[in-house]
Design a protein around this motif. Structure first.
Motif, PDB file in Angstrom:
ATOM      1  N   ILE A 208      46.674  -9.311  15.793  1.00 15.07           N
ATOM      2  CA  ILE A 208      45.451 -10.018  16.413  1.00 15.07           C
ATOM      3  C   ILE A 208      45.511  -9.365  17.800  1.00 15.07           C
ATOM      4  O   ILE A 208      44.145  -9.262  18.188  1.00 15.07           O
ATOM      5  N   GLN A 209      46.296  -9.302  18.471  1.00 11.10           N
ATOM      6  CA  GLN A 209      46.277  -8.720  19.710  1.00 11.10           C
ATOM      7  C   GLN A 209      45.634  -7.523  19.823  1.00 11.10           C
ATOM      8  O   GLN A 209      44.967  -7.073  20.863  1.00 11.10           O
ATOM      9  N   ILE A 210      45.834  -6.524  18.963  1.00 11.99           N
ATOM     10  CA  ILE A 210      45.265  -5.302  18.683  1.00 11.99           C
ATOM     11  C   ILE A 210      43.981  -5.295  18.652  1.00 11.99           C
ATOM     12  O   ILE A 210      43.284  -4.717  19.354  1.00 11.99           O
ATOM     13  N   LEU A 211      43.656  -6.297  17.738  1.00  4.79           N
ATOM     14  CA  LEU A 211      42.003  -6.457  17.536  1.00  4.79           C
ATOM     15  C   LEU A 211      41.456  -6.636  18.737  1.00  4.79           C
ATOM     16  O   LEU A 211      40.389  -6.502  19.085  1.00  4.79           O
ATOM     17  N   ALA A 212      42.192  -7.694  19.499  1.00  5.37           N
ATOM     18  CA  ALA A 212      41.439  -8.218  20.666  1.00  5.37           C
ATOM     19  C   ALA A 212      41.163  -7.272  21.797  1.00  5.37           C
ATOM     20  O   ALA A 212      40.171  -7.334  22.327  1.00  5.37           O
ATOM     21  N   VAL A 213      42.260  -6.463  22.022  1.00  5.54           N
ATOM     22  CA  VAL A 213      42.260  -5.384  23.122  1.00  5.54           C
ATOM     23  C   VAL A 213      41.215  -4.456  22.693  1.00  5.54           C
ATOM     24  O   VAL A 213      40.384  -4.058  23.739  1.00  5.54           O
ATOM     25  N   HIS A 214      40.970  -4.199  21.387  1.00  8.60           N
ATOM     26  CA  HIS A 214      39.854  -3.017  21.157  1.00  8.60           C
ATOM     27  C   HIS A 214      38.775  -3.595  21.232  1.00  8.60           C
ATOM     28  O   HIS A 214      37.816  -2.997  21.625  1.00  8.60           O
TER      29      HIS A 214
ATOM     30  N   ILE B  16      50.073  -1.116  22.740  1.00  8.67           N
ATOM     31  CA  ILE B  16      49.348  -2.462  22.790  1.00  8.67           C
ATOM     32  C   ILE B  16      50.744  -3.668  22.083  1.00  8.67           C
ATOM     33  O   ILE B  16      51.021  -4.529  22.566  1.00  8.67           O
ATOM     34  N   HIS B  89      40.418 -14.866  23.947  1.00  4.48           N
ATOM     35  CA  HIS B  89      39.618 -14.493  22.863  1.00  4.48           C
ATOM     36  C   HIS B  89      39.728 -15.710  21.896  1.00  4.48           C
ATOM     37  O   HIS B  89      41.036 -16.059  21.314  1.00  4.48           O
ATOM     38  N   ILE B 158      36.790 -12.940  16.696  1.00  7.42           N
ATOM     39  CA  ILE B 158      37.718 -12.462  15.837  1.00  7.42           C
ATOM     40  C   ILE B 158      37.885 -13.413  14.665  1.00  7.42           C
ATOM     41  O   ILE B 158      37.777 -14.658  14.917  1.00  7.42           O
TER      42      ILE B 158
END
Lengths: 221, 221
Positions: A208-214, B16, B89, B158
Motif C-alpha cells: 500500500i505504501q508503494i501505491l501511496a508514494v506513486h 520504497i 493517505h 486508495i
DNA sequence: AACTGTGAAGTGGTTCACAGCA
DNA sequence: TGCTGTGAACCACTTCACAGTT
C-alpha cells in the motif's frame, strides 16, 4: 570475457505467477468447447502482452502452431506439468489470526497443487478450536510444541508465518529446526534463516505504501 | 542513438519497500542514543547488502559522511520526507472477510502515513457491525451503495479489494467510478481498469506456488 | 495471411569495485 | 584508515520486431 551462463532450465518467478492464470483461462475455453487459442486471447485475460504469453509458453516447451495458435488441452497439460501440479505440496500455517484464517479458508489451493494440512498458534485459548471453510478443509489448531513432530510425520516442506512481528523470528527458528525449507513471511519483519531455507516476504502495508508514494508523485505532477 | 533518459526523480519500488524498514531501525537506534550508523548496520537489520542501502539512501539525498557513517536522526527525517509521511493517505477496504479484517486491524499503518477510514461489504448481514482492533481503529461496515459518496467526502484515493474473485471486477468498476486512483488487489483475478488507475496485485496463493515450484526444482537436483 | 517463436534491444534493479573524502 | 557515493558491469525480465511455418 563473460561466462556464457549455461544454467537456467528453471521458470522465472514472473512466469510461474502467470501460468496458473493461463490454466484457469484454458480450462474455461476447454469447457466452452474451444480447440485452439491465440497468445493474444490469453494475454487479454491475464492483462499482459501477447509477447509475454509466447515467451512464458516457450519455457514450458509449448506446441503452438504458427499461423494457427495453441491447442487448448495439450497446452493446459503442458502448463500443469511445468508447474508440477501432479504432486501435492503440503503446508502449515503458524499464527491463526485473521490473516492465518483467511489463508486457511482459501478454496483455490487444490487446483494449484497446494494443501494446508496443519494450523499452529501460541495462544492456549485457540488450541483445539477449528478453522477453515467448508470447501477448503476444517482443521484443528495445534500448539507450537507439536510442530516439529507434525512436520516430520506429514512430510511438510512449506510454512506460512502469519504471526505478529514480535513472534515471527522465533517461529521461523522453530520452523527451520523442524525441517521446513520454504517460508512465506507475512509478518512485517525480515527473517534470518540459514541459506538452505527460502523465504518469500509479503508485506501488505508495504504494497500500500508503494501505491501511496506513486499517488503522491502523480499528484505532484 | 538512445535518449539520455532525463526523468527519474522517483524512487524505485524496491527502494520504497525498504525505506520503512530503515526507519524502524533508525528509530530504535535513536532511542538507544546512537548518533551515527553505518550502511552495513542497516543492511544487516533489513537483510540486504550494504551497497543496496547506500544506493537507496542516495535516492533520498542522504547526508552521510565518508569514513564515518550517517547521522541517525537527520537520516530518519530525510527518509520520512522522501516517503511523504507528512501527509496522511486515507484508504478504504472493500470486502470484510478474514482478509479485510486482518488489514483493518493492522496497527502499523499510522507510522507509514496510512489510515483505513472506511469498510465496505455487499453482505447485508455485515452492514452496521464493527471491525478493527483496539490500537487500530474500530469502524462500522457500510454498504457498497455508500461508497462513492464516502470516497468523495473523505478524500480517499486508495482502496483495498479483499473480495472473492467473483466480485472483484465489479467492485473495481465501482471504485473507479467513485474516483479511486490506486487499488491493492488481493483477489486472485486480473482487474481491468482505465490507465489512469494503478493496480497492484498481491496473490498469496501465487506466492506460495512460487515457493512450491522452487522447492520441487531444488528437490530434483 | 496469420500467428508463433525468438534474437536483440530496452528497462528496472542489484552487485562490483573503487575513487573520494573525513 | 574506513566508510560513503557512484560509475560500470551484470542480471532478470519485458518489449520490439521480424523471420519462420502452416
Amino acid at each position: 570475457m563473460s561466462l556464457p551462463r549455461l544454467r537456467r532450465r528453471e521458470l522465472p518467478d514472473a512466469t510461474i505467477a502467470r501460468l496458473p492464470q493461463y490454466i484457469r483461462c484454458l480450462s474455461q475455453l476447454e469447457n466452452a468447447g474451444l480447440r485452439t487459442v491465440h497468445s493474444a486471447d490469453l494475454a487479454a485475460h491475464v492483462g499482459v502482452s501477447g509477447a509475454v504469453v509466447r515467451r512464458d509458453l516457450s519455457y514450458v516447451g509449448s506446441y503452438g502452431t504458427r499461423g494457427v495458435g495453441y491447442p487448448v488441452s495439450e497446452l493446459r497439460d503442458s502448463v500443469n506439468r511445468a508447474l508440477g501440479l501432479a504432486t501435492e505440496h503440503r503446508m502449515v500455517i503458524v499464527g491463526v489470526g485473521h490473516m492465518g484464517r483467511a489463508i486457511a479458508g482459501y478454496t483455490g489451493f487444490a487446483e494449484r497443487g497446494l494443501r494446508v494440512v496443519g494450523l499452529f498458534d501460541i495462544d492456549p485459548e485457540l488450541i483445539g478450536s477449528k478453522a477453515g471453510n467448508p470447501g477448503s478443509e476444517v482443521l484443528e489448531i495445534m500448539p507450537l510444541a507439536d510442530l516439529a513432530a507434525f512436520v516430520h510425520t506429514n512430510d511438510v516442506a512449506i510454512a506460512v508465518v502469519a504471526t505478529p512481528a514480535s513472534a515471527a523470528q522465533s517461529v521461523a527458528d522453530l520452523l527451520v529446526d523442524a525441517g521446513i525449507t520454504s517460508i512465506l513471511n507475512l509478518s512485517a519483519v525480515h527473517l534470518s534463516v540459514p541459506d538452505t531455507v527460502v523465504v518469500r516476504p509479503v508485506d501488505l502495508a508495504t504494497e500500500i505504501q508503494i501505491l501511496a508514494v506513486h499517488a503522491a508523485a502523480r499528484g505532484r505532477r
